[in-house]
Design a protein around this motif. Sequence first.
Motif, PDB file in Angstrom:
ATOM      1  N   ASP A 360     -23.812   4.660  29.090  1.00 41.64           N
ATOM      2  CA  ASP A 360     -24.973   4.331  28.265  1.00 41.64           C
ATOM      3  C   ASP A 360     -25.427   5.500  27.397  1.00 41.64           C
ATOM      4  O   ASP A 360     -26.592   5.615  27.054  1.00 41.64           O
ATOM      5  CB  ASP A 360     -26.127   3.813  29.126  1.00 41.64           C
ATOM      6  N   LEU A 361     -24.484   6.363  27.051  1.00 40.07           N
ATOM      7  CA  LEU A 361     -24.772   7.439  26.103  1.00 40.07           C
ATOM      8  C   LEU A 361     -23.502   7.770  25.336  1.00 40.07           C
ATOM      9  O   LEU A 361     -22.408   7.349  25.701  1.00 40.07           O
ATOM     10  CB  LEU A 361     -25.299   8.682  26.835  1.00 40.07           C
ATOM     11  N   ILE A 362     -23.672   8.496  24.239  1.00 36.74           N
ATOM     12  CA  ILE A 362     -22.518   8.955  23.456  1.00 36.74           C
ATOM     13  C   ILE A 362     -22.367  10.453  23.694  1.00 36.74           C
ATOM     14  O   ILE A 362     -23.168  11.248  23.198  1.00 36.74           O
ATOM     15  CB  ILE A 362     -22.699   8.651  21.960  1.00 36.74           C
ATOM     16  N   PRO A 363     -21.371  10.865  24.475  1.00 38.28           N
ATOM     17  CA  PRO A 363     -21.188  12.295  24.719  1.00 38.28           C
ATOM     18  C   PRO A 363     -20.583  12.987  23.511  1.00 38.28           C
ATOM     19  O   PRO A 363     -19.895  12.375  22.696  1.00 38.28           O
ATOM     20  CB  PRO A 363     -20.217  12.316  25.909  1.00 38.28           C
ATOM     21  N   THR A 364     -20.859  14.273  23.396  1.00 40.57           N
ATOM     22  CA  THR A 364     -20.289  15.091  22.337  1.00 40.57           C
ATOM     23  C   THR A 364     -19.862  16.425  22.924  1.00 40.57           C
ATOM     24  O   THR A 364     -20.242  16.769  24.045  1.00 40.57           O
ATOM     25  CB  THR A 364     -21.314  15.363  21.218  1.00 40.57           C
TER      26      THR A 364
END
Length: 817
Positions: A360-364
């Motif tokens: 439920d997140l966009i990692p970078t």
Amino acid sequence: MKKKIGIISLCMLACSILTCAQTITPQAEQRAKELVSKMTLQEKIEYISGYTSFSLRAIPRLGIPEIKLADGPQGIRNHAPKSTLYPSGILSASTWNRELLYKLGQGLGQDAKARGVNILLGPGVNIYRAPLCGRNFEYFGEDPYLTGETAKQYILGVQSEGVIATIKHFAANNQEWSRHHASSDIDERTLHEIYFPAFRKAVQEANVSAVMNSYNLLNGVHATEHKWLNIDVLRNLWGFKGILMSDWTSVYSAIGAANAGLDLEMPKGRFMNADNLIPAIKTGTVTEETINLKVQHILQTLIAYGMLDKEQKDSNIPLDNPFSRQTALELAREGVVLLKNEANLLPLKGKTAVMGPNADLIPTGGGSGFVTPFSTVSVAQGLKELKKKNLVLLTDDVIYEDIVNEFYTDANREVKGFKAEYFKNKTLSGQPEVVRTESSVDYDWGYGAPLDGFPTDAFSVRWTACYVPQADGQLKLHIGGDDGYRLFVNDKHITGDWGNHSYSSREVELPVEGGKEYRFRIEFFDNISSAIIRFNAYSLNEAKLRQGLAKVDNVVFCTGFNSNTEGEGFDRPFALLRYQELFIKKIASIHPNVVVVLNAGGGVDFTNWYDAAKAILMAWYPGQEGGQAIAEILTGKISPSGKLPISIEKTWEDNPVHGSYYENLKAEIKRVDYSEGVFVGYRGYDRSGKEPFYPFGYGLSYTTFAYSNMSVEKTGEYQVTVSFDIENTGKMDASEVAQVYVHDVQSSVPRPQKELKGYEKVFLKKGEKKRVSVVLNEDAFAFYDMNQHRFVVEKGEFEILAGPASNRLPLKVLIIL
């Protein structure tokens, strides 16, 4: 023995290309010289260093405006709080799509203009030698040809929008460990064949207008002080006329940098300043003409772009740019790589559960490649939109329960919370100044003091608490801080990052026994600048987990690295965090159909959990729209078409550079002997005979392709056109990346068994066949001769090979040059 034939020397090639492509005209050079002649020595010296961390100073009396620079390769970080977060560089390279990479450059250029940014600090093109380098996610993989082609289109796109692109880091910055102090010791041939080609192509074919030096030493000399690198090669051999700048704080002396060709010290003039350079000019160790030339390089580049004559900011471009957002989505769609699809589990059929720390997140990745977007689409959001009633959310907020409210200050469990002890020193020394009870450990003090009467810097805090679980179970513990932090359980060190650094975090799993007491101790110190400490504890609700998995046909588990575990300034481990590996295996023990969506900037160790996953999707860091693209691939709305720009080894020991990645020469400075030479990546695996886990150029599709009918036509003395048919023999429309390699049958020097020298990405409807043509020029057949100090072609036999991956090349034709 073949006869050596010299191809066009690099110097001649530079001149021939720059004649038609150089935007820095003689008129721009003359105007720059005239401006320099009107500047005082003080003004000139001040102009060759940063005014602020991301700008060059204005000189209003001469009509020179303030010039803005901005990170970075994946989006505009500076001069605005938010911007488009594009996929990481390694995902962009995985698209193998030149047209799309040009659009990436256009989007970045538009985003820069919307913020008044003149100079974009990208792309990064350092070669991927090993999976451990913390900045691999910013770069374009292990192959110099693919890296060069990717960089070329990126730069052309950026500069088509009137924004200066900056290729970095020049040169041989292939690790993040001790990057300021380690020397990359590399022979001349390897530099020219592996580590220079992307820079050369950027200068000579993309006309890049800025180059950034790297932190490291090259053969014992810092890059910013390396005359051979910066003047002999970059300026004289390749014909570069633009701006050569330092990386931020990568200058280590005044006279050395001044005389070695550096034009601009960033972010400030720590060395190249008046206090150092005026005395050097008076003693003759630096000439004023040298300073003049630096200023001229900067000004003639700005003049070529019209930056002295017009406002850079374009208010007609929205900050949240629809073109950029769409480009980010298209890149993610084409750069995600399907690594495994046992029993054709994908596309997903039936009901699916989505879970995992990255669901439920966009990692970078972290560092200058980190961008804060306006909005993101996570995998959970993307699947929810496409699968609607056929999706079950088992994200961490569902299956884990916060247990911090079950912590007590002591074993008697009378007072809830943590015992906090505050010290006016960094070492937790002596008696605490303040002792109190706190309900949680979650503080962002910014640049202020933690309590009244405390210093804003150089303080420390200790928190202690007890926890007694009601039953056997598993805890997830998360801790993060700026600066040092560490976690102890029952006096055993569990995790932490005890040093001076910006915010980072760690996460671990801890099995616990019901009724047993667990004593937690959290320690923190602040050095300087901002101060942050956060601690969270969660308990896995296994009953909820099992109930949820019993209702579904598939499980999508999203995991991998993030900006706290992979980023600029530090290297990362090859393996995933142990708790992630164990959780994949745990899920697989409950449910047979596990799909792993993996976030990483390079290869990982699959050996411990590969068998537990029926399908694996290498999602890299997919940018703000990544969740939508991944959901479209998982559900079969589109077929995956990404191909690996790297080889992924079975074990770290298998990697060709394993013995030469860390310091391996005894010397006063840290020295790394690149003893593998040109045999990096797939070149090294071909040489050693060791099979990688996944080969360079590999990637699965939901359809099948057939290659046939190859022909090779000589269209010049050292030019051939390779043609062949590709047919979509499966049941789904999809794109295929056709790869062309060259093998020198007999050479006077050791050469790789094959080298990528051409590729095309082709979209084919099911049942459709297309003829693909790839032109190979002289450099496809050449090697760098260290005796002649130039590239040469040896006449004789060459094999041309074509196919879908470096280990699957069904087409082969022998030609004689």
